[in-house]
Scaffold this active site. Sequence first.
Site, PDB file in Angstrom:
ATOM      1  N   ASP A  90      75.673 -11.653  46.091  1.00 11.48           N
ATOM      2  CA  ASP A  90      74.525 -11.234  45.252  1.00 11.48           C
ATOM      3  C   ASP A  90      75.232 -10.784  44.069  1.00 11.48           C
ATOM      4  O   ASP A  90      74.708 -10.544  42.750  1.00 11.48           O
ATOM      5  CB  ASP A  90      73.909  -9.816  45.409  1.00 11.48           C
ATOM      6  N   SER A  91      76.738 -11.097  43.512  1.00  6.97           N
ATOM      7  CA  SER A  91      77.121 -11.329  42.553  1.00  6.97           C
ATOM      8  C   SER A  91      76.773 -12.330  41.815  1.00  6.97           C
ATOM      9  O   SER A  91      76.897 -12.635  40.506  1.00  6.97           O
ATOM     10  CB  SER A  91      78.777 -11.391  42.611  1.00  6.97           C
ATOM     11  N   ASP A 143      74.412 -12.938  51.102  1.00  9.50           N
ATOM     12  CA  ASP A 143      74.087 -11.242  50.850  1.00  9.50           C
ATOM     13  C   ASP A 143      72.789 -10.946  50.859  1.00  9.50           C
ATOM     14  O   ASP A 143      71.855 -11.745  50.328  1.00  9.50           O
ATOM     15  CB  ASP A 143      74.588 -10.967  49.401  1.00  9.50           C
ATOM     16  N   LYS A 200      75.159 -10.544  55.025  1.00  4.94           N
ATOM     17  CA  LYS A 200      76.120  -9.399  54.707  1.00  4.94           C
ATOM     18  C   LYS A 200      75.180  -8.397  54.177  1.00  4.94           C
ATOM     19  O   LYS A 200      74.291  -8.333  53.289  1.00  4.94           O
ATOM     20  CB  LYS A 200      77.121  -9.955  53.580  1.00  4.94           C
ATOM     21  N   GLU A 242      75.632  -3.999  52.849  1.00  8.48           N
ATOM     22  CA  GLU A 242      76.745  -3.111  52.050  1.00  8.48           C
ATOM     23  C   GLU A 242      76.465  -1.610  52.674  1.00  8.48           C
ATOM     24  O   GLU A 242      75.417  -1.204  53.008  1.00  8.48           O
ATOM     25  CB  GLU A 242      76.551  -3.262  50.558  1.00  8.48           C
ATOM     26  N   GLU A 275      86.456  -3.709  49.936  1.00  9.55           N
ATOM     27  CA  GLU A 275      86.487  -3.924  48.582  1.00  9.55           C
ATOM     28  C   GLU A 275      87.077  -2.888  47.620  1.00  9.55           C
ATOM     29  O   GLU A 275      86.545  -1.734  47.902  1.00  9.55           O
ATOM     30  CB  GLU A 275      85.003  -4.414  47.898  1.00  9.55           C
TER      31      GLU A 275
END
Length: 289
Positions: free
Chosen positions: A52-53, A91, A121, A123, A190
Amino acid sequence: MSVHAAPGRRRTLGDLAAKKAAGEPIVMVTAYDHPGAQIAEEAGVDMVLVGDSAAMTVLGYDSTVPVSVDEMLMLTRAVRRGLHGPLLVADLPFGSYEASDEQAIATAQRFLKETGCDLVKIERGGTTVDRARALVAAGIPVVGHVGLTPQTATSLGGYRAQGRTAEAALAVIDSALALQDAGCSVLVVEAVPGEVAAALTPLLEIPVIGIGAGAAVDGQVLVFHDLLGIYDGPAPKFVKRYASLRAEAVAGISAYAAEVRSGAYPAAEHGYGMAPGEASRLDDLLAGR
Ligand code: KIV
């Protein structure tokens, strides 16, 4: 013996496990479109993440929070069309999985069915552990993500390293263990000190992919636009630039603009000609009007 997969062969989670067991680093990179996927595949990476970057790298938002499910689906489909061998992870965007197990399953199923990605993915630890367990129970392979989790960076005090005290490090490790226990297949960690990742990695049976987590992990992931210098603004400390594509692209377009303005482009070799004799026939036809 190397556990490298033959180029083009569809990788499996078993390949990642074999790499972890053999101590061979796993290579992951983000991609957001069809050429990016082809470039990553040709470079021989093991996994591609449609992160999602994308919100910031390709869509121009100022954080990952605003990106929508539909935007991520569209980008993931483009990557899928260009990717054949590496495992494809998508994501789930902020707000698309946190509310309930049902919401998480419905969103993840859309990603699997509509994009053909291999894993999703999500978070954080905490309630995300329950979402991970529900997804795995529904047959959906999951990548966990701990440490700095950009979707909730504000509540972590901003984009800063996590786990810098022993207690904070223990919280990161406990989240990682809980996500493994919930059935996650891979973990991304991260922006944590190298010591924390080094303590965490041997505790986990699943592969640990680091980004800003030092070398003592099972693999690394970097953002495509950071490592290739497409984004050339301030970057986190862990980013290493392996190319300067933005500077090359600006130079290329500047040269094109200069040649258009000077008349040097297009030259004769860049155009088409009519069939022999047709130009003078056209002149006659025009003259006869
Ligand atoms: O969105 C993303 O690109 C990511 C990586 C930084 C791991 O989550």
